[in-house]
Design a protein around this motif. Structure first.
Motif, short mmCIF file in Angstrom:
data_model
loop_
_atom_site.label_atom_id
_atom_site.label_comp_id
_atom_site.label_asym_id
_atom_site.label_seq_id
_atom_site.Cartn_x
_atom_site.Cartn_y
_atom_site.Cartn_z
N GLU B 166 -17.12 32.94 75.17
CA GLU B 166 -16.05 32.57 74.21
C GLU B 166 -14.83 32.13 74.23
O GLU B 166 -13.62 32.61 74.59
CB GLU B 166 -15.91 34.49 73.64
CG GLU B 166 -17.15 34.37 72.85
CD GLU B 166 -16.81 36.31 72.46
OE1 GLU B 166 -15.93 36.41 71.94
OE2 GLU B 166 -17.49 37.02 72.58
N SER B 168 -12.80 30.33 73.19
CA SER B 168 -11.87 30.01 72.00
C SER B 168 -10.86 31.86 71.99
O SER B 168 -10.35 32.12 71.16
CB SER B 168 -12.16 30.02 70.57
OG SER B 168 -12.62 30.53 69.69
N VAL B 176 -6.54 26.92 69.23
CA VAL B 176 -8.18 27.48 69.38
C VAL B 176 -9.16 26.02 69.37
O VAL B 176 -9.60 25.12 70.04
CB VAL B 176 -8.94 28.01 68.38
CG1 VAL B 176 -10.13 28.24 67.59
CG2 VAL B 176 -8.40 29.54 68.68
N GLU B 197 -20.31 31.87 71.36
CA GLU B 197 -18.76 31.75 69.90
C GLU B 197 -18.91 32.78 69.41
O GLU B 197 -20.27 33.04 68.49
CB GLU B 197 -18.32 30.63 69.90
CG GLU B 197 -17.35 29.61 69.95
CD GLU B 197 -16.10 30.12 70.39
OE1 GLU B 197 -15.94 30.88 69.40
OE2 GLU B 197 -15.30 30.16 71.10
N GLN B 198 -17.88 33.43 68.46
CA GLN B 198 -17.67 33.97 67.23
C GLN B 198 -17.48 33.39 66.71
O GLN B 198 -17.95 33.75 65.57
CB GLN B 198 -16.81 35.64 67.99
CG GLN B 198 -17.25 36.26 68.61
CD GLN B 198 -17.38 37.61 68.48
OE1 GLN B 198 -17.79 37.84 67.29
NE2 GLN B 198 -17.94 38.86 69.33
N ASN B 199 -16.71 32.32 67.08
CA ASN B 199 -16.41 31.08 65.62
C ASN B 199 -16.91 30.67 65.53
O ASN B 199 -17.05 29.64 65.76
CB ASN B 199 -14.59 30.73 66.41
CG ASN B 199 -14.49 30.10 65.20
OD1 ASN B 199 -14.77 30.11 63.85
ND2 ASN B 199 -12.84 29.41 65.87
#
Ligand SMILES: Nc1ncnc2c1ncn2[C@@H]1O[C@H](COP(=O)(O)OP(=O)(O)OP(=O)(O)O)[C@@H](O)[C@H]1O
Ligand SMILES: [Mg+2]
Lengths: 616, 244
Positions: B166, B168, B176, B197-199
């Motif tokens: 993760e 960012s 970001v 990543e969650q994004n």
């Protein structure tokens, strides 16, 4: 408040504006009550009364009174000082500060007066041993209780007011006064040391001990003159010059400093008497121990509370290998060797014991590890004491007749503390160099990484178990240095030489010195062992040895609250902290905000815009 | 790419914490020089996957394969030495150590002094800000600066595969974007990147391939483009709420 309109005037007018009795009474009473509690507590520990027999200035002043009545002086000073921190410096330094100091002192003194009165009315001697007539007489200056009740209040009020009034003096005068006071007290307290170093100085002191009043005045005047003529400034300037040096210039200065201090350390024992030599030797032994523990606790972050175990192993191994009295059960073939041979075996042995204790312990987390090491520290001592191993270590009788360390040209033995000191000096130099190199090495960085964040350290590829074990072993070996020298020095060792208190005192040295800071640790050993004394070794202030733990405790608490980074913070850390303080001060003074809002106001006065803003 | 041997591979990995089953029959492969991402909700086992890859957690069954060799029983240092490096979740710098010491610790397992010195220079040119703050304590850096140091520290190990947990997280929106550009820049130097990543939108827009993890099981394994247009994924991760 009418202050804001007045701020453009001179300082004197500010002082008048805020009335002398315009005070925060609640706060003052509270501080005074804390002071009273402190004074009463201190009196009931028995320390001031016990130290009364030690005369500082013949016949007026004893160490006992100094050890009690410094408190109102300092509190008076800090009551006035706190106000400065609130960011209104220019207005606050006025007669009202003196009043504040006096009030706080008086409240504190009232606590003592109450104690004097209560001692005659109630008897609670059972829990409080020092609740007795001699404490009462001491507090009454041997003049009867009613005199004492008045005198305590008056004296404390006076001292508080005097402490506060230091803020009113111009900077230079203040420094001169403070240094004069400190000089007189120091010259008086260190009487035996000074006479030991330089016998001719004994003309300063009276036959029954204590400075002769005339000379006390002269010492004070000399210190006063020295400071007023700028002596202190020059020292301060040289220091700050040194601190700003970088690169090769600093390296050069460092070399000069190191050479000078080594020379001083070689020469001092030649001119001083036995007391000082003994003292220096003890400081050296504890410095060796503290340097070792510093690697374990300060660098690798392993809280080892049983460090004395390795000191004991070092001491006993050397003893067993050199003494003819080592215990009957050792087999025939077991060698008796000269000290240096035993020393090498001792290092090996300590390393092995370090591995042996470390391997199971090192996998535990902080708090568990601390408790388990505490246990191991005791187990080792109890093993030496036990009946089971009595045939080898003589139990409580200990091992006696340990021969001196023979180096051909000279012998290192307890009756010649100078030789011990030189040996310790060599070892200390080695240990300091090793610690210094280790700290900057790959291994040192790995230790610090483990201390900071073990799992990330692992992710960097550091084998955390090995690295921690390594710290444990290096620490053990350094402790055995000290143990080996200790055996040769004292000539006989007993299980009681290795009490848990030794571990604690070494840890206190490391904490007080500032974890992981070599210079700090040297200062820490000198202050704690040299001045206050080790677990069984008297220090310069031998008078205090009975109350050593009380002082250690107070010192630790004070350190944690006021100087968490240690007595001698390293440059990087102190710069950061001061930066924070600076910003905080500036913010309190309104510099930061106001400069943003009306950017032009900042040029003429630092304080004015803040006050103007605050008064609206 | 599929004909090369993967650098790092999971074969039917199962990982437990105590009795709790976290990773369930996971298969993954990371090939040289590619940028792949692992998506998944909270507690789906993403960080656990990274820890298992790096050897900080040992799988119960299955094999972790590094350059064709099963490394289940090798310590983390063995894998770091062979070019696997992690930027941990939340950066996790050594807060009380200086920036320089942090970077040097990244190169802990290397002994080529010259190589380390030149890599330091490379990092200074990449992040001029870092060079200005070498002697500052890492804990006092701003979030963005910490991210740079964390990346620099990882690069000092000369990785072939960079595992990022993760990257960012906790950064300001403007950072970001910069951060993703940075990741692409590192990738452009030929370093394979495995990014958690969650994004998902952002991550898939720069990735070659991706996996989606759900309660420890890989539920989707496809190219980034395919994943971006996958309706299930769009619904659950890319914020397009369909029917309730
Ligand atoms: N050391 C541990 N011991 C026990 N359970 C753990 C441990 N570490 C993680 N877990 C559990 O394993 C599960 C997966 O954790 P993991 O950290 O892999 O999730 P994640 O996908 O990275 O989540 P997030 O996106 O929130 O970081 C969680 O339920 C967590 O509570
Ligand atoms: Mg995670």
């Amino acid at each position: 408040m009418t202050l804001a309109t007045e701020t453009t005037g001179t300082k004197a007018s500010n002082e008048v504006v805020r009335g002398a009795f315009d005070l925060d009474w609640r706060d003052l009473i509270r501080t005074g009550a804390i002071l009273a509690a402190g004074l009463v507590f201190l009196s009931l520990t028995g320390m001031p009364e016990g130290l009364d027999s030690r005369v500082l200035i013949d016949p007026f002043l004893s160490l006992g009174y100094v050890s009690l009545f410094w408190l109102p002086l300092i509190v008076g000073w800090s009551v006035a000082n706190e106000k400065v921190l609130e960011g209104m410096a220019a207005t606050r330094k006025s007669a009202r500060d003196v009043v504040a100091g006096g009030v706080v002192g008086a409240v504190g003194g009232a606590g003592l007066s109450l104690l004097i009165a209560l001692i005659s009315t109630f008897d609670i001697r059972d829990p409080l041993v020092n609740w007795n007539e001699s404490t009462q007489a001491f507090l009454s200056f041997q003049q009867g209780t009613s005199f004492g009740i008045v005198a305590c209040i008056a004296l404390c009020a006076g001292l508080g007011a005097f402490g506060a009034s230091l803020h009113l003096m111009p900077r230079k005068v203040r420094r001169a006064v403070v240094s004069a006071l400190l000089a007189v007290v120091a010259v008086a307290i260190f009487e035996s040391f000074l006479v030991d170093v330089a016998d001719p100085l004994s003309f300063l002191y009276s036959k029954t001990g204590g400075l002769i009043p005339l000379w006390a005045v002269m010492v004070g005047v000399a210190a006063l003159a020295f400071t007023l003529l700028g002596g202190g400034d020059r020292i301060g300037k040289a220091r700050s010059n040194y601190q700003t040096l970088t690169g090769p210039a600093k390296a050069k200065q460092d070399t000069i400093l190191i050479v000078l201090s080594v020379l001083a350390l070689i020469i001092i024992p030649m001119i001083t008497g036995k007391i000082t030599q003994e003292l220096l030797a003890n400081v050296g032994i504890f410095l060796l121990l503290a340097l070792g523990l510093n690697i374990v606790v300060g660098l690798a972050g392993i809280l080892d509370l049983g460090y004395v175990a390795f000191f004991a192993v070092g001491g006993y191994t050397t003893a067993v290998l050199t003494s003819p009295n080592r215990g009957p059960d050792w087999p025939e073939w077991f060698p008796t060797m000269p000290w240096w041979g035993a020393f090498l075996v001792t290092l090996l042995m300590a390393g092995l014991v370090g591995l042996f204790i470390g391997a199971p312990v090192i996998r535990m987390r902080g708090d568990y590890l601390a408790i388990v090491t505490l246990g191991f520290g005791e187990i080792i001592r109890i093993l030496f004491l036990s009946d089971w191993l009595n045939g080898y270590f003589n139990g409580a009788q200990g091992i006696t007749n340990i021969p001196p360390a023979d180096f051909g040209l000279f012998e290192v033995k307890g009756t010649d503390p100078r030789s011990v000191f030189y040996l310790v000096l060599v070892f200390a130099a080695i240990s300091i160099y090793v610690s210094w190199r280790l700290e900057r090495s790959r291994l040192g960085r790995a230790w610090m990484a483990v201390r900071e964040d073990e799992s990330v350290a692992e992710a960097m590829g550091i084998n955390t178990v090995n690295v921690k074990l390594m710290a444990f072993v290096v620490g053990a070996v350094l402790a055995s240095f000290a143990g080996s020298v200790f055996s040769a020095k004292v000539g006989s060792i007993f299980p009681t030489s290795f009490l848990i208190l030794v571990s604690i005192i070494i840890l206190v040295i490391v904490i007080v010195g500032g974890m992981g800071n070599i210079v700090g640790i040297i200062v820490g050993s000198v202050v704690l062992v040299g001045i206050l004394g080790g677990p069984k070794q008297p220090g310069l202030l031998a008078e205090f040895s009975e109350y050593k733990l009380l002082i250690y405790g107070a010192l630790l608490i004070w350190m944690m609250l006021q100087r968490p980074e240690g007595l001698v913070p390293n440059a990087r850390r102190s710069r950061e902290l001061h930066q924070d303080e600076f910003l905080q001060d500036a913010w309190l003074k309104g510099k930061v905000d106001d400069a943003d809002e009306n950017g032009n106001g900042a040029e003429n006065g630092d304080v004015a815009p803040g006050l103007a803003g605050g008064a609206s | 790419m599929s004909d090369a041997t993967p650098i790092l591979e999971f074969r039917d990995i199962n990982t437990h914490y105590g009795a709790v089953h976290i990773l369930k029959d996971v298969n993954l492969a990371i090939y040289p020089g590619e940028l792949v991402c692992l998506l998944g909700g909270n507690a789906s086992g993403k960080s656990t996957t990274l820890k298992t890859l790096l050897g900080m957690v040992t799988p119960t069954t299955g094999s972790v394969v590094l350059d064709g060799e099963v490394v289940n029983n090798q310590p983390t240092s063995y894998r770091v030495e062979r070019g696997i490096t992690m930027v941990p979740e939340n950066r996790r710098l050594f807060k009380r150590l200086s920036v320089l010491e942090n970077l040097q610790l990244g190169a802990y397992l290397r002994d080529d002094k010259d190589g380390i010195a030149s890599d330091l220079e490379r990092i200074y040119t990449m992040f001029p800000r870092v060079k200005e703050r070498l002697s500052q304590r890492a804990g006092t850096l701003s979030g963005g600066e910490q991210q740079m140091v964390a990346m620099g520290r990882a690069l000092m190990a000369q990785p072939r595969v960079l595992l990022m947990d993760e990257p960012s997280m906790g950064l300001a929106p403007s950072l970001v974007q910069t951060n993703f550009e940075l990741i692409q820049q590192i990738h452009a130097e030929g370093i394979a990147i495995f990014m958690v990543e969650q994004n998902a939108n952002m991550a898939l827009s720069i990735a070659d391939r991706g996996w989606v993890l759900q309660t420890g099981r890989v539920v989707l394994d496809d190219t980034a483009d395919a994943l971006l247009s996958n309706p299930d994924l769009r619904k659950s991760y890319l914020g397009e709420v369909g029917s309730p």
